[in-house]
Design a protein around this motif. Structure first.
Motif, PDB file in Angstrom:
ATOM      1  N   VAL A   5      66.951  36.843  33.336  1.00 11.87           N
ATOM      2  CA  VAL A   5      66.105  36.837  32.122  1.00 11.87           C
ATOM      3  C   VAL A   5      65.859  35.620  31.522  1.00 11.87           C
ATOM      4  O   VAL A   5      64.706  35.635  31.146  1.00 11.87           O
ATOM      5  N   TRP A   6      66.661  34.579  31.682  1.00  9.49           N
ATOM      6  CA  TRP A   6      66.522  33.483  30.988  1.00  9.49           C
ATOM      7  C   TRP A   6      65.388  32.816  31.743  1.00  9.49           C
ATOM      8  O   TRP A   6      64.370  32.136  30.992  1.00  9.49           O
ATOM      9  N   ASP A   7      64.922  32.948  32.914  1.00  8.15           N
ATOM     10  CA  ASP A   7      63.793  32.434  33.626  1.00  8.15           C
ATOM     11  C   ASP A   7      62.537  33.054  33.134  1.00  8.15           C
ATOM     12  O   ASP A   7      61.387  32.414  33.002  1.00  8.15           O
ATOM     13  N   ASP A   8      62.586  34.336  32.958  1.00  4.43           N
ATOM     14  CA  ASP A   8      61.322  34.903  32.602  1.00  4.43           C
ATOM     15  C   ASP A   8      61.012  34.736  31.249  1.00  4.43           C
ATOM     16  O   ASP A   8      59.942  34.375  30.781  1.00  4.43           O
ATOM     17  N   PRO A  47      73.792  28.999  34.883  1.00  2.53           N
ATOM     18  CA  PRO A  47      72.303  29.530  34.894  1.00  2.53           C
ATOM     19  C   PRO A  47      71.958  30.499  36.252  1.00  2.53           C
ATOM     20  O   PRO A  47      71.299  31.249  36.174  1.00  2.53           O
ATOM     21  N   PHE A  48      72.467  29.971  37.330  1.00  4.18           N
ATOM     22  CA  PHE A  48      72.259  30.918  38.464  1.00  4.18           C
ATOM     23  C   PHE A  48      73.240  31.959  39.041  1.00  4.18           C
ATOM     24  O   PHE A  48      73.097  32.799  39.934  1.00  4.18           O
ATOM     25  N   ALA A  49      74.159  32.218  38.136  1.00  9.33           N
ATOM     26  CA  ALA A  49      75.191  33.124  38.284  1.00  9.33           C
ATOM     27  C   ALA A  49      75.778  33.446  37.019  1.00  9.33           C
ATOM     28  O   ALA A  49      76.877  33.245  36.593  1.00  9.33           O
ATOM     29  N   PRO A  50      74.767  33.955  35.967  1.00 11.79           N
ATOM     30  CA  PRO A  50      75.135  34.049  34.462  1.00 11.79           C
ATOM     31  C   PRO A  50      76.213  35.230  34.237  1.00 11.79           C
ATOM     32  O   PRO A  50      75.999  36.083  34.935  1.00 11.79           O
ATOM     33  N   ALA A  51      76.890  34.944  33.122  1.00 10.86           N
ATOM     34  CA  ALA A  51      77.884  36.032  32.810  1.00 10.86           C
ATOM     35  C   ALA A  51      77.113  37.318  32.475  1.00 10.86           C
ATOM     36  O   ALA A  51      77.495  38.464  32.950  1.00 10.86           O
ATOM     37  N   ALA A  52      75.786  37.317  32.196  1.00  9.25           N
ATOM     38  CA  ALA A  52      75.171  38.482  31.687  1.00  9.25           C
ATOM     39  C   ALA A  52      74.746  39.223  33.069  1.00  9.25           C
ATOM     40  O   ALA A  52      74.429  40.418  33.079  1.00  9.25           O
ATOM     41  N   GLY A  53      75.001  38.594  34.185  1.00 17.29           N
ATOM     42  CA  GLY A  53      74.822  39.556  35.464  1.00 17.29           C
ATOM     43  C   GLY A  53      75.664  40.593  35.560  1.00 17.29           C
ATOM     44  O   GLY A  53      75.292  41.524  36.479  1.00 17.29           O
ATOM     45  N   GLU A  54      76.973  40.622  34.840  1.00 23.78           N
ATOM     46  CA  GLU A  54      77.810  41.741  35.091  1.00 23.78           C
ATOM     47  C   GLU A  54      77.391  42.879  34.259  1.00 23.78           C
ATOM     48  O   GLU A  54      77.970  44.099  34.497  1.00 23.78           O
ATOM     49  N   GLU A  66      69.991  43.992  36.635  1.00 21.26           N
ATOM     50  CA  GLU A  66      69.002  43.665  38.061  1.00 21.26           C
ATOM     51  C   GLU A  66      68.738  45.094  38.768  1.00 21.26           C
ATOM     52  O   GLU A  66      67.803  45.589  39.053  1.00 21.26           O
ATOM     53  N   ARG A  67      70.201  45.614  38.900  1.00 21.78           N
ATOM     54  CA  ARG A  67      70.051  46.948  39.773  1.00 21.78           C
ATOM     55  C   ARG A  67      69.272  48.247  38.647  1.00 21.78           C
ATOM     56  O   ARG A  67      68.559  48.805  39.209  1.00 21.78           O
ATOM     57  N   ALA A  68      69.380  47.992  37.479  1.00 18.54           N
ATOM     58  CA  ALA A  68      68.721  49.066  36.480  1.00 18.54           C
ATOM     59  C   ALA A  68      67.283  48.727  36.650  1.00 18.54           C
ATOM     60  O   ALA A  68      66.345  49.691  36.773  1.00 18.54           O
ATOM     61  N   VAL A  69      66.829  47.662  36.673  1.00 17.59           N
ATOM     62  CA  VAL A  69      65.390  46.920  36.688  1.00 17.59           C
ATOM     63  C   VAL A  69      65.011  47.623  38.001  1.00 17.59           C
ATOM     64  O   VAL A  69      63.628  48.112  37.761  1.00 17.59           O
ATOM     65  N   LYS A  70      65.435  47.280  39.046  1.00 17.83           N
ATOM     66  CA  LYS A  70      64.832  47.651  40.448  1.00 17.83           C
ATOM     67  C   LYS A  70      64.974  49.201  40.770  1.00 17.83           C
ATOM     68  O   LYS A  70      63.989  49.659  41.368  1.00 17.83           O
ATOM     69  N   LYS A  71      65.888  50.083  40.019  1.00 17.04           N
ATOM     70  CA  LYS A  71      66.007  51.255  40.484  1.00 17.04           C
ATOM     71  C   LYS A  71      65.536  52.324  39.418  1.00 17.04           C
ATOM     72  O   LYS A  71      65.284  53.528  39.864  1.00 17.04           O
ATOM     73  N   ILE A  72      65.283  51.920  38.373  1.00 18.83           N
ATOM     74  CA  ILE A  72      64.848  52.846  37.235  1.00 18.83           C
ATOM     75  C   ILE A  72      63.398  52.428  36.757  1.00 18.83           C
ATOM     76  O   ILE A  72      63.485  51.354  36.180  1.00 18.83           O
ATOM     77  N   PRO A  73      62.361  53.167  37.378  1.00 20.08           N
ATOM     78  CA  PRO A  73      61.106  52.892  36.863  1.00 20.08           C
ATOM     79  C   PRO A  73      60.762  52.679  35.414  1.00 20.08           C
ATOM     80  O   PRO A  73      60.166  51.926  35.006  1.00 20.08           O
ATOM     81  N   GLU A  74      61.282  53.502  34.613  1.00 21.10           N
ATOM     82  CA  GLU A  74      61.096  53.495  33.266  1.00 21.10           C
ATOM     83  C   GLU A  74      61.884  52.217  32.665  1.00 21.10           C
ATOM     84  O   GLU A  74      61.091  51.519  31.582  1.00 21.10           O
ATOM     85  N   PHE A  75      62.979  51.706  32.915  1.00 19.94           N
ATOM     86  CA  PHE A  75      63.464  50.565  32.619  1.00 19.94           C
ATOM     87  C   PHE A  75      62.682  49.392  32.931  1.00 19.94           C
ATOM     88  O   PHE A  75      62.581  48.472  32.436  1.00 19.94           O
ATOM     89  N   ARG A  76      62.230  49.397  34.353  1.00 21.38           N
ATOM     90  CA  ARG A  76      61.658  48.326  34.832  1.00 21.38           C
ATOM     91  C   ARG A  76      60.276  48.178  34.156  1.00 21.38           C
ATOM     92  O   ARG A  76      60.088  46.948  33.578  1.00 21.38           O
ATOM     93  N   ARG A  77      59.776  49.266  33.812  1.00 20.22           N
ATOM     94  CA  ARG A  77      58.475  49.246  32.895  1.00 20.22           C
ATOM     95  C   ARG A  77      58.564  48.904  31.640  1.00 20.22           C
ATOM     96  O   ARG A  77      57.838  47.722  30.846  1.00 20.22           O
ATOM     97  N   PHE A  78      59.877  49.095  30.720  1.00 24.54           N
ATOM     98  CA  PHE A  78      60.279  48.531  29.698  1.00 24.54           C
ATOM     99  C   PHE A  78      60.343  47.026  29.475  1.00 24.54           C
ATOM    100  O   PHE A  78      59.871  46.275  28.867  1.00 24.54           O
ATOM    101  N   GLY A 103      62.107  40.731  46.618  1.00 17.47           N
ATOM    102  CA  GLY A 103      63.237  39.809  47.161  1.00 17.47           C
ATOM    103  C   GLY A 103      63.084  38.312  47.078  1.00 17.47           C
ATOM    104  O   GLY A 103      63.652  37.567  47.641  1.00 17.47           O
ATOM    105  N   GLU A 104      61.891  38.041  46.412  1.00 15.01           N
ATOM    106  CA  GLU A 104      61.595  36.346  46.440  1.00 15.01           C
ATOM    107  C   GLU A 104      62.116  35.609  45.405  1.00 15.01           C
ATOM    108  O   GLU A 104      62.075  34.400  45.432  1.00 15.01           O
ATOM    109  N   LYS A 105      62.587  36.439  44.418  1.00 13.12           N
ATOM    110  CA  LYS A 105      63.228  35.884  43.401  1.00 13.12           C
ATOM    111  C   LYS A 105      64.512  36.625  42.596  1.00 13.12           C
ATOM    112  O   LYS A 105      64.328  38.064  42.952  1.00 13.12           O
ATOM    113  N   ASP A 106      65.329  36.025  42.160  1.00 13.27           N
ATOM    114  CA  ASP A 106      66.324  36.936  41.348  1.00 13.27           C
ATOM    115  C   ASP A 106      66.190  37.082  40.171  1.00 13.27           C
ATOM    116  O   ASP A 106      65.061  36.630  39.535  1.00 13.27           O
ATOM    117  N   PHE A 107      66.840  38.009  39.503  1.00 16.42           N
ATOM    118  CA  PHE A 107      66.657  38.883  38.293  1.00 16.42           C
ATOM    119  C   PHE A 107      67.350  37.890  37.122  1.00 16.42           C
ATOM    120  O   PHE A 107      68.650  37.929  37.165  1.00 16.42           O
TER     121      PHE A 107
END
Length: 337
Positions: free
Chosen positions: A89-92, A285-292, A296-308, A83-87
């Motif tokens: 993609v552009w920042d990564d 940038p800090f509330a991008p349309a891509a957030g829709e 973030e939920r998929a990355v946090k909740k689905i290990p396979e998605f997070r690993r990918f 919880g130290e950073k938001d998800f």
């Protein structure tokens, strides 16, 4: 904690004040020191000479080198799950290869300094230890922040030993031939009088010392111009002070003219990566349309998605591209002899 120090009326943007002593103008700066490094130092508004002399006196204590994080993908994943950073993609995309370049230079030999340090979210974790951070700490705009906020954040997790508020294009109270390592992370392209900054970097660099720069090239904003309406591009330029559209060759020339020898280049952030970054950035940038998309939920909740996803971040971290399409060039430099 903040130490009191002198109180004076602030100068322009609250950066410096001046006093008149026997006709000699003496600049004063806001400067604070991490208590864990020097518990007796009292920060606040100080004469430039005091800061200069303190740095000289602490040179032996600053000569150490401490390693930071070395794997950006591992760091980004951990910070997200903690919880130290938001998800974002552009920042990564933007930071993966850039921070990997800086991680590859660590541990930085001290004394070290970070120009335009901001709040050092990534650098404080990657660089391990920085002896001096210097920043404008502007009161308005997208980069609004305060030196007191920097101090309140524990000198950003204890990574920075001291912090100076100053206009980096002006005279700075930094000793000549002093720093072994100088860092500037994608900041010089936002500065109008960048020649002044490069001249200062050359002046303060110890013979045999290293300068590590990441610089945004004209390829970055050109991709925004290809994708978006001119009004949005202009907003991006104004909001994030993007006014220096230099090619990597023009950066090379500026750096060389300042008296630095470029030892190596690393060209990063490809045309496709810049396009994806731009799309993931829109519209705020800090509330991008891509957030829709709910990624973030998929990355946090689905290990396979997070690993990918973080395997992709790891790929971005090590990808180098052709100079003509790189939106960022990283330079390792020494002082000309």
């Amino acid at each position: 904690a903040l130490h009191g120090g002198d109180t004076c009326s602030s100068g322009a943007r609250g950066i410096t004040t001046t006093t008149q002593t026997r006709g000699v103008k003496m600049s004063r700066f806001k400067f604070f020191v991490q208590p864990g490094f020097d518990s007796e130092f009292v920060g606040g508004y100080l004469d430039g000479q005091q800061i200069h002399d303190w740095l000289r006196s602490k040179a032996p204590a600053m000569s150490d080198a401490i390693s930071g994080e070395t794997d950006f993908a591992v760091l980004s994943e951990r910070l997200l799950l903690e919880g130290e950073k938001d998800f974002l993609v552009w920042d990564d995309l933007l930071k993966a290869a850039e921070m990997t370049y800086f991680a590859d230079q660590t541990p930085l030999k001290g004394p070290s300094i970070d120009f335009c340090c901001g709040y050092g979210f990534w650098t404080s974790r990657i660089l391990g230890k920085i002896d001096v951070g210097v920043d404008l700490f502007p009161e308005t705009g997208s980069y609004q922040r305060s030196i007191e906020g920097f101090v309140d954040k524990g000198f950003i997790g204890g990574a920075y030993r001291s912090v100076l508020q100053a206009d980096v294009t002006a005279e700075l109270p930094l000793p000549d031939n002093f720093f072994e390592s100088v860092v500037a992370v994608c900041s010089l392209e936002h500065i109008d009088r960048v020649e002044n900054v490069l001249a200062t970097i050359t002046r303060i660099l110890k013979p045999g010392g290293k300068v590590y720069l990441s610089l945004q090239t004209n390829c970055y904003i050109k991709k925004f111009e290809e994708i978006f309406h001119p009004s949005y591009v202009e907003w991006v330029r104004e909001a994030f002070a993007i006014h220096q559209d230099r090619t990597w060759e023009e950066w090379d020339e500026l750096v060389s003219q300042a008296g630095l020898t470029i030892e190596s280049h690393r060209f990063i952030l490809s045309e496709d990566e810049t396009a994806l970054k731009a799309l993931m950035y829109w519209k705020d940038p800090f509330a991008p349309a891509a957030g829709e998309l709910g990624l973030e939920r998929a990355v946090k909740k689905i290990p396979e998605f997070r690993r990918f996803y973080f395997d992709k971040v790891r790929y971005w971290s090590r990808r180098e591209v052709e100079p003509a399409q790189a939106s960022i060039v990283c330079l390792t430099c020494t002082r000309q002899t």
